[in-house]
Design a protein around this motif. Sequence first.
Motif, PDB file in Angstrom:
ATOM      1  N   ALA A 217     -28.569 -25.976 -11.547  1.00  0.00           N
ATOM      2  CA  ALA A 217     -28.160 -26.762 -10.403  1.00  0.00           C
ATOM      3  C   ALA A 217     -26.791 -26.462 -10.370  1.00  0.00           C
ATOM      4  O   ALA A 217     -26.349 -26.394  -9.058  1.00  0.00           O
ATOM      5  CB  ALA A 217     -28.201 -28.428 -11.056  1.00  0.00           C
ATOM      6  N   LYS A 218     -26.027 -26.025 -11.250  1.00  0.00           N
ATOM      7  CA  LYS A 218     -24.381 -25.682 -10.949  1.00  0.00           C
ATOM      8  C   LYS A 218     -24.414 -24.457 -10.099  1.00  0.00           C
ATOM      9  O   LYS A 218     -23.561 -24.252  -9.271  1.00  0.00           O
ATOM     10  CB  LYS A 218     -23.750 -25.455 -12.302  1.00  0.00           C
ATOM     11  N   VAL A 219     -25.272 -23.229 -10.505  1.00  0.00           N
ATOM     12  CA  VAL A 219     -25.186 -22.175  -9.703  1.00  0.00           C
ATOM     13  C   VAL A 219     -25.751 -22.473  -8.085  1.00  0.00           C
ATOM     14  O   VAL A 219     -25.519 -21.808  -7.080  1.00  0.00           O
ATOM     15  CB  VAL A 219     -25.999 -21.047 -10.372  1.00  0.00           C
ATOM     16  N   PHE A 220     -26.774 -23.221  -8.067  1.00  0.00           N
ATOM     17  CA  PHE A 220     -27.421 -23.315  -7.069  1.00  0.00           C
ATOM     18  C   PHE A 220     -26.580 -24.276  -5.990  1.00  0.00           C
ATOM     19  O   PHE A 220     -26.667 -24.002  -4.810  1.00  0.00           O
ATOM     20  CB  PHE A 220     -28.691 -24.568  -7.068  1.00  0.00           C
ATOM     21  N   LYS A 221     -25.591 -25.159  -6.482  1.00  0.00           N
ATOM     22  CA  LYS A 221     -24.685 -25.717  -5.684  1.00  0.00           C
ATOM     23  C   LYS A 221     -23.711 -24.976  -5.261  1.00  0.00           C
ATOM     24  O   LYS A 221     -23.105 -25.116  -4.217  1.00  0.00           O
ATOM     25  CB  LYS A 221     -24.105 -26.957  -6.413  1.00  0.00           C
ATOM     26  N   LYS A 222     -23.396 -24.004  -6.122  1.00  0.00           N
ATOM     27  CA  LYS A 222     -22.282 -23.079  -5.909  1.00  0.00           C
ATOM     28  C   LYS A 222     -22.678 -22.182  -4.492  1.00  0.00           C
ATOM     29  O   LYS A 222     -21.585 -21.833  -3.841  1.00  0.00           O
ATOM     30  CB  LYS A 222     -21.725 -22.198  -6.933  1.00  0.00           C
ATOM     31  N   TYR A 223     -23.722 -21.599  -4.394  1.00  0.00           N
ATOM     32  CA  TYR A 223     -24.362 -20.956  -3.491  1.00  0.00           C
ATOM     33  C   TYR A 223     -24.784 -21.575  -2.045  1.00  0.00           C
ATOM     34  O   TYR A 223     -24.943 -21.177  -1.044  1.00  0.00           O
ATOM     35  CB  TYR A 223     -25.300 -20.010  -3.938  1.00  0.00           C
ATOM     36  N   THR A 224     -25.151 -22.888  -2.355  1.00  0.00           N
ATOM     37  CA  THR A 224     -25.845 -23.808  -1.311  1.00  0.00           C
ATOM     38  C   THR A 224     -25.086 -24.675  -0.841  1.00  0.00           C
ATOM     39  O   THR A 224     -25.146 -25.103   0.284  1.00  0.00           O
ATOM     40  CB  THR A 224     -27.210 -24.022  -1.254  1.00  0.00           C
ATOM     41  N   GLY A 225     -24.151 -25.316  -1.672  1.00  0.00           N
ATOM     42  CA  GLY A 225     -23.282 -26.784  -1.425  1.00  0.00           C
ATOM     43  C   GLY A 225     -24.214 -27.919  -1.453  1.00  0.00           C
ATOM     44  O   GLY A 225     -23.494 -28.829  -1.571  1.00  0.00           O
ATOM     45  N   ILE A 226     -25.312 -27.695  -2.063  1.00  0.00           N
ATOM     46  CA  ILE A 226     -26.175 -29.011  -2.698  1.00  0.00           C
ATOM     47  C   ILE A 226     -26.918 -28.903  -3.963  1.00  0.00           C
ATOM     48  O   ILE A 226     -27.127 -27.405  -4.277  1.00  0.00           O
ATOM     49  CB  ILE A 226     -26.995 -29.448  -1.517  1.00  0.00           C
ATOM     50  N   THR A 227     -27.483 -29.693  -4.438  1.00  0.00           N
ATOM     51  CA  THR A 227     -28.183 -29.582  -5.565  1.00  0.00           C
ATOM     52  C   THR A 227     -29.760 -29.057  -5.362  1.00  0.00           C
ATOM     53  O   THR A 227     -29.903 -29.216  -4.093  1.00  0.00           O
ATOM     54  CB  THR A 227     -28.425 -30.877  -6.412  1.00  0.00           C
TER      55      THR A 227
END
Length: 257
Positions: A217-227
């Motif tokens: 979830a942390k990496v996903f949000k880093k690259y996309t801006g959302i969960t």
Amino acid sequence: MRVLIVDDEPLILNGLVKIIGEAAPLGAEVFKANNAFEALDLMKDYMPDVTVTDLHMPEKNGFELIKEARDSGLCDRFIILTGYDEFEYVRKALRTGVVDYLLKPIDKNEIAALLAHVEQELPSEADPECSGHAKRILAYTKTHYMNDLSLDHLAELMKLHPNYISSLFKKVTGDTFVSYLNAFRIKEAQKLLRSQRQLSVNAIGKKVGFENKHYFAKVFKKYTGITPGSYRDEDEVEGNADDDGAPGGPDLPEMRE
């Protein structure tokens, strides 16, 4: 060749920049940082081939800088500088796997020899095998991204040194191995979140190589801006979809010719 110099004492830092700038191979770029935090920020932008760092710095010392930089895939080669001629520091430095350990004040000829050795380890455009290695490594990464990949694993598989692979990755993609791998995994996760709604977010994270759901979830949000959950629930897919149907995905660097 890019060289980063780190020292918390301005006068010493400027002196090091002058000496190392004169001793470095022709065409080398030299950057400087006043502390470990500034060094890590610079590494993200310039990805140095070698970092020359003081050990004794406030808040975050040289050993902590080395560990964080290596864990993040920002730099693999380090030359440690210190004014403390003590065996324990030497032993710890060697355990950390640094290129070498130098006492202040540094000897210009000695640092010149070290930097020349580092330059010889770097991938060369004149190396006919360079392009072939790069294509094999990128192809393997793209087909095995869901597995537990690391530079050491690739090095063993390809019969190459981890430092060579790290430098080659930066050379052909302009990105670190860890950053490239994470971006690719998130791109694949986006596809699965849209196409396989029967799978939980946690299951999709595992399918693309993230065993820990919180880290996914942390990496996903880093690259996309959302969960990941919010991404799946988005209604506006068509308007901002990219070529592979995964909106808002990270841009993957292509191999440089």
